[in-house]
Enzyme design. Structure first.
Site, PDB file in Angstrom:
ATOM      1  N   ASP A   1      70.559  23.253   8.791  1.00 53.78           N
ATOM      2  CA  ASP A   1      70.928  22.753  10.103  1.00 53.78           C
ATOM      3  C   ASP A   1      69.790  21.829  10.555  1.00 53.78           C
ATOM      4  O   ASP A   1      68.700  21.845   9.966  1.00 53.78           O
ATOM      5  CB  ASP A   1      71.062  23.958  11.059  1.00 53.78           C
ATOM      6  CG  ASP A   1      71.151  23.529  12.500  1.00 53.78           C
ATOM      7  OD1 ASP A   1      71.995  22.674  12.807  1.00 53.78           O
ATOM      8  OD2 ASP A   1      70.367  24.054  13.327  1.00 53.78           O
TER       9      ASP A   1
ATOM     10  N   ASP B   1      69.120  20.456  14.427  1.00 55.42           N
ATOM     11  CA  ASP B   1      68.541  20.706  15.753  1.00 55.42           C
ATOM     12  C   ASP B   1      68.172  22.172  15.929  1.00 55.42           C
ATOM     13  O   ASP B   1      69.014  23.060  15.764  1.00 55.42           O
ATOM     14  CB  ASP B   1      69.524  20.264  16.841  1.00 55.42           C
ATOM     15  CG  ASP B   1      69.742  18.772  16.796  1.00 55.42           C
ATOM     16  OD1 ASP B   1      68.744  18.045  16.924  1.00 55.42           O
ATOM     17  OD2 ASP B   1      70.881  18.340  16.583  1.00 55.42           O
TER      18      ASP B   1
ATOM     19  N   LYS C   1      78.915  14.590  22.863  1.00 57.04           N
ATOM     20  CA  LYS C   1      80.050  14.039  23.623  1.00 57.04           C
ATOM     21  C   LYS C   1      80.857  15.168  24.255  1.00 57.04           C
ATOM     22  O   LYS C   1      81.247  15.107  25.413  1.00 57.04           O
ATOM     23  CB  LYS C   1      80.960  13.219  22.686  1.00 57.04           C
ATOM     24  CG  LYS C   1      80.323  11.949  22.162  1.00 57.04           C
ATOM     25  CD  LYS C   1      81.323  11.072  21.430  1.00 57.04           C
ATOM     26  CE  LYS C   1      81.736  11.619  20.085  1.00 57.04           C
ATOM     27  NZ  LYS C   1      80.688  11.625  19.075  1.00 57.04           N
ATOM     28  N   GLU C   2      81.073  16.198  23.478  1.00 61.73           N
ATOM     29  CA  GLU C   2      81.827  17.363  23.960  1.00 61.73           C
ATOM     30  C   GLU C   2      81.082  18.028  25.116  1.00 61.73           C
ATOM     31  O   GLU C   2      81.673  18.493  26.087  1.00 61.73           O
ATOM     32  CB  GLU C   2      82.027  18.366  22.816  1.00 61.73           C
ATOM     33  CG  GLU C   2      82.908  17.870  21.684  1.00 61.73           C
ATOM     34  CD  GLU C   2      82.222  16.985  20.655  1.00 61.73           C
ATOM     35  OE1 GLU C   2      81.043  16.617  20.871  1.00 61.73           O
ATOM     36  OE2 GLU C   2      82.863  16.639  19.655  1.00 61.73           O
TER      37      GLU C   2
ATOM     38  N   THR D   1      74.944  19.319  10.200  1.00 63.78           N
ATOM     39  CA  THR D   1      74.589  19.303  11.620  1.00 63.78           C
ATOM     40  C   THR D   1      75.729  18.817  12.511  1.00 63.78           C
ATOM     41  O   THR D   1      76.544  17.996  12.096  1.00 63.78           O
ATOM     42  CB  THR D   1      73.346  18.423  11.873  1.00 63.78           C
ATOM     43  OG1 THR D   1      73.120  18.320  13.283  1.00 63.78           O
ATOM     44  CG2 THR D   1      73.515  17.021  11.321  1.00 63.78           C
TER      45      THR D   1
HETATM   46  C1  XBP Z   1      73.041  20.700  17.762  1.00 65.39           C
HETATM   47  C2  XBP Z   1      74.035  20.133  18.661  1.00 65.39           C
HETATM   48  C3  XBP Z   1      73.970  18.707  19.010  1.00 65.39           C
HETATM   49  C4  XBP Z   1      72.700  18.332  19.746  1.00 65.39           C
HETATM   50  C5  XBP Z   1      72.812  16.977  20.366  1.00 65.39           C
HETATM   51  O1  XBP Z   1      73.435  20.429  16.466  1.00 65.39           O
HETATM   52  O2  XBP Z   1      74.923  20.831  19.113  1.00 65.39           O
HETATM   53  O3  XBP Z   1      75.091  18.413  19.822  1.00 65.39           O
HETATM   54  O4  XBP Z   1      72.479  19.225  20.809  1.00 65.39           O
HETATM   55  O5  XBP Z   1      73.125  16.004  19.431  1.00 65.39           O
HETATM   56  P1  XBP Z   1      72.864  21.281  15.175  1.00 65.39           P
HETATM   57  P2  XBP Z   1      74.317  14.968  19.678  1.00 65.39           P
HETATM   58  O6  XBP Z   1      72.121  22.485  15.656  1.00 65.39           O
HETATM   59  O7  XBP Z   1      74.129  21.615  14.437  1.00 65.39           O
HETATM   60  O8  XBP Z   1      71.982  20.326  14.420  1.00 65.39           O
HETATM   61  O9  XBP Z   1      74.155  14.462  21.078  1.00 65.39           O
HETATM   62  O10 XBP Z   1      74.113  13.875  18.660  1.00 65.39           O
HETATM   63  O11 XBP Z   1      75.599  15.713  19.484  1.00 65.39           O
HETATM   64 MG    MG Z   2      70.857  24.170  15.425  1.00 70.96          MG
END
Ligand code: XBP
Ligand code: MG
Length: 265
Positions: free
Chosen positions: A19, A21, A65-66, A133
């Site tokens: 993953d 973030d 976006k969501e 991700t």
């Molecule tokens: C984390 C998310 C992302 C980030 C923001 O993704 O849910 O939406 O918060 O990024 P992960 P975006 O932990 O799966 O990496 O604004 O590009 O969506």
């Molecule tokens: Mg994450």
């Protein structure tokens, strides 16, 4: 003979799926959140996502976006943009992505402990690497390039990100997509996640998962995880095991990853 046959049937670690973030780096609080707020300000919106509010927002909705649309619906239901809602969210999110990339380029968001070491060890041992991700592709790529160098993109056989699948985590789609591209069974791969949403997505795709918690996720339920750690650890910076069995290890390495995949819970 019996041992040999048993070994042949055993799952073997062939790939690590990361993953981004919260797992590769603590990007949410001082990265994404700040970038959303900057995009709101540039757009003339008086919306402000505090550190605490953002904890709820990321738990409730994966995907930028969501998240924007869910926030509008629950916190500003009477706000009507000039365009349709989908276009509004897409445009605001584009602005946010540009701000986020600027924040990353400033170099203030480092990788979490053990991430670079584990990636390098995997490459040395012929373990394949992939990314799964919810974040936009531009964000994942910018983080990798900024922290590990431009060449690091070639370390990953698949960088599956954002809208590449219609349903975001906790749906298993992004992990199923990665497994399909890798052409590997889930039993031969290990996912590294930081959140309950991510863990559920990986688990529903049939993957064993190691969770490294962070301040935004440490209170969540990780019952399906093979191992829960405070971070991956380094030889001189041991991890703390929060749940599961890490043998005698003090930092997470390929040997421990192999053990988890060979004997899933
Ligand atoms: C984390 C998310 C992302 C980030 C923001 O993704 O849910 O939406 O918060 O990024 P992960 P975006 O932990 O799966 O990496 O604004 O590009 O969506
Ligand atoms: Mg994450």
């Amino acid at each position: 003979m019996r041992t040999v046959l048993l070994r042949l049937g055993m799952a073997q670690l062939r790939a690590l799926i990361f993953d981004v973030d919260g797992t590769l780096a603590d990007t949410e609080r001082d990265g994404h959140r700040v970038a959303f707020n900057q995009a709101f300000a540039i757009s003339g919106l008086d919306w402000q996502w505090s550190i605490d509010l953002y904890r709820d927002l990321i738990e409730q909705t994966a995907g930028g976006k969501e998240r924007i649309l869910a926030y509008r619906e629950h916190h500003h239901p009477t706000f009507t943009p000039d365009t349709d809602l989908k276009t509004f969210a897409a445009q605001l999110h584009q602005l946010k992505t540009a701000q986020y990339k600027r924040l990353l380029m400033a170099g203030t968001i480092p990788l979490r402990p053990g991430v670079q070491r584990l990636l390098k060890e995997a490459l040395e041992q012929g373990i394949r690497l992939a990314i799964a991700t919810t974040s936009a592709p531009a964000n994942a790529i910018a983080l990798l390039e900024q922290t590990l160098g431009k060449n690091s993109l070639s370390w990953f056989e698949v960088i599956a990100a954002g809208d590449i699948v219609p349903a975001k985590k906790p749906a298993p789609d992004i992990y199923q997509y990665v497994l399909q591209i890798l052409d590997l069974p889930a039993s031969d791969c290990l996912a590294i996640e930081d959140s309950q949403q991510g863990l559920l997505a990986a688990h529903l795709a049939g993957l064993s998962t190691v969770v490294t918690v962070n301040p935004y996720t440490q209170h969540q339920d990780f019952a399906q995880a093979a191992l829960v750690l405070d971070h991956l650890g380094e030889p001189d910076c041991p991890f703390t095991v929060l749940a599961g069995e890490a043998k005698d290890a003090t930092y997470f390495d390929i040997a421990l990853a192999r053990t988890i995949v060979a004997s899933p819970a």
